[in-house]
Design a protein around this motif. Sequence first.
Motif, short mmCIF file in Angstrom:
data_model
loop_
_atom_site.label_atom_id
_atom_site.label_comp_id
_atom_site.label_asym_id
_atom_site.label_seq_id
_atom_site.Cartn_x
_atom_site.Cartn_y
_atom_site.Cartn_z
N HIS A 183 -16.39 22.42 13.53
CA HIS A 183 -17.72 22.47 13.37
C HIS A 183 -18.57 23.55 13.84
O HIS A 183 -18.09 24.39 14.87
N SER A 184 -19.42 24.01 12.77
CA SER A 184 -20.21 25.20 13.04
C SER A 184 -19.11 26.50 13.33
O SER A 184 -18.47 26.75 12.36
N TYR A 185 -19.49 27.32 14.47
CA TYR A 185 -18.38 28.39 14.65
C TYR A 185 -16.88 28.04 14.73
O TYR A 185 -16.01 28.57 14.37
N GLY A 186 -16.91 26.62 15.12
CA GLY A 186 -15.37 26.15 15.06
C GLY A 186 -14.70 25.84 13.79
O GLY A 186 -13.59 26.21 13.58
N ALA A 187 -15.68 25.84 12.87
CA ALA A 187 -15.36 25.54 11.50
C ALA A 187 -15.04 27.06 10.68
O ALA A 187 -13.94 27.19 10.25
N TRP A 188 -15.52 28.08 11.40
CA TRP A 188 -15.15 29.51 11.00
C TRP A 188 -13.88 29.85 11.65
O TRP A 188 -13.09 30.37 10.68
N ILE A 189 -13.56 29.71 12.84
CA ILE A 189 -12.40 29.81 13.50
C ILE A 189 -11.20 29.09 12.68
O ILE A 189 -10.35 29.86 12.40
N ALA A 190 -11.53 27.56 12.60
CA ALA A 190 -10.50 27.06 11.68
C ALA A 190 -10.25 27.50 10.27
O ALA A 190 -8.97 27.65 9.86
N LEU A 191 -11.05 28.07 9.42
CA LEU A 191 -10.96 28.45 8.13
C LEU A 191 -10.22 29.83 8.24
O LEU A 191 -9.21 30.00 7.47
N HIS A 192 -10.50 30.74 9.11
CA HIS A 192 -9.86 31.94 9.55
C HIS A 192 -8.39 31.37 9.59
O HIS A 192 -7.61 32.39 9.26
N HIS A 193 -8.36 30.64 10.48
CA HIS A 193 -6.73 30.36 10.99
C HIS A 193 -6.02 29.98 9.67
O HIS A 193 -4.75 30.24 9.48
N ALA A 194 -6.78 29.00 8.93
CA ALA A 194 -5.99 28.59 7.65
C ALA A 194 -5.57 29.58 6.73
O ALA A 194 -4.63 29.53 6.00
N LEU A 195 -6.28 30.68 6.56
CA LEU A 195 -6.23 31.85 5.76
C LEU A 195 -5.15 32.88 6.25
O LEU A 195 -4.55 33.42 5.39
N ALA A 196 -4.93 32.73 7.47
CA ALA A 196 -3.93 33.65 7.93
C ALA A 196 -2.44 32.82 8.24
O ALA A 196 -1.68 33.53 8.70
N SER A 197 -2.43 31.15 8.05
CA SER A 197 -1.38 30.57 8.29
C SER A 197 -0.96 29.70 7.14
O SER A 197 -1.93 29.10 6.73
N SER A 198 0.32 29.58 6.94
CA SER A 198 0.77 28.41 5.98
C SER A 198 0.97 27.25 6.63
O SER A 198 1.47 26.27 5.97
N ARG A 199 0.59 27.01 7.89
CA ARG A 199 1.06 25.75 8.39
C ARG A 199 -0.18 24.75 8.45
O ARG A 199 -0.05 23.72 9.13
N VAL A 200 -1.30 25.03 7.99
CA VAL A 200 -2.55 24.20 8.00
C VAL A 200 -2.24 23.26 6.55
O VAL A 200 -2.43 24.02 5.32
N ASP A 201 -2.44 21.91 6.98
CA ASP A 201 -2.13 21.10 5.64
C ASP A 201 -3.52 20.59 4.96
O ASP A 201 -3.38 20.34 3.51
N ARG A 202 -4.51 20.61 6.20
CA ARG A 202 -5.74 20.08 5.59
C ARG A 202 -6.66 20.82 6.30
O ARG A 202 -6.29 21.14 7.47
N LEU A 203 -8.05 21.04 5.80
CA LEU A 203 -9.02 21.83 6.69
C LEU A 203 -10.32 21.09 6.10
O LEU A 203 -10.73 20.73 5.13
#
Length: 189
Positions: free
Chosen positions: A22-42
């Motif tokens: 949520h909020s800044y946490g969503a920014w962190i999650a999105l950046h992690h997903a862009l840098a990793s192939s391990r995120v299945d869903r966001l």
Amino acid sequence: MHDAHPGPTLALGLERTALAGHSYGAWIALHHALASSRVDRLALLDPTGCFAGYRPGYLLRALPMFLAPTPARVRSFLNWESRGARFDPAWPALQEAAAGFEKARPVTGPRPDAAALRDLRTPVLLVLAGGSRAHDTARVAAAAARVLPHAEVSVLPGTGHHGLHHFAAHEINEKVGAFIGSPRRAEGP
């Protein structure tokens, strides 16, 4: 895509995982997903700094709270942003208590690159607060649709940015639960 670093998913022994923020946490999650192939869903809940900027009025109203935080300023800001909605009393009290702590500056940066977002093949659920004062919900939805055409977008009317998880908890639980539990869709082009 190769992982830029092993990150928490590998450290936990997970091959793939779903992330939500949520909020800044969503920014962190999105950046992690862009840098990793391990995120299945966001699942991004009223993300800030991802697709569009803050409303200037929101930033001006928040400025005193950030420059010299006090419980009264935090309470005033949350009351304004939520349009006077009543929170569980424990939550604003926690936010007010945090006003006295030393502030560690969060790691922030620019919005994700539009080309990188278009290349993202991870299924994305975007849940927006329809009454958010943080940003223009329609603008965020339109900007996200331009770079994530396969994202599932949902707007929860009458909820503010800071109250989203309080006043729409049931709807969020249903949407995120169904999204994470659904069969993986075919990845986009």
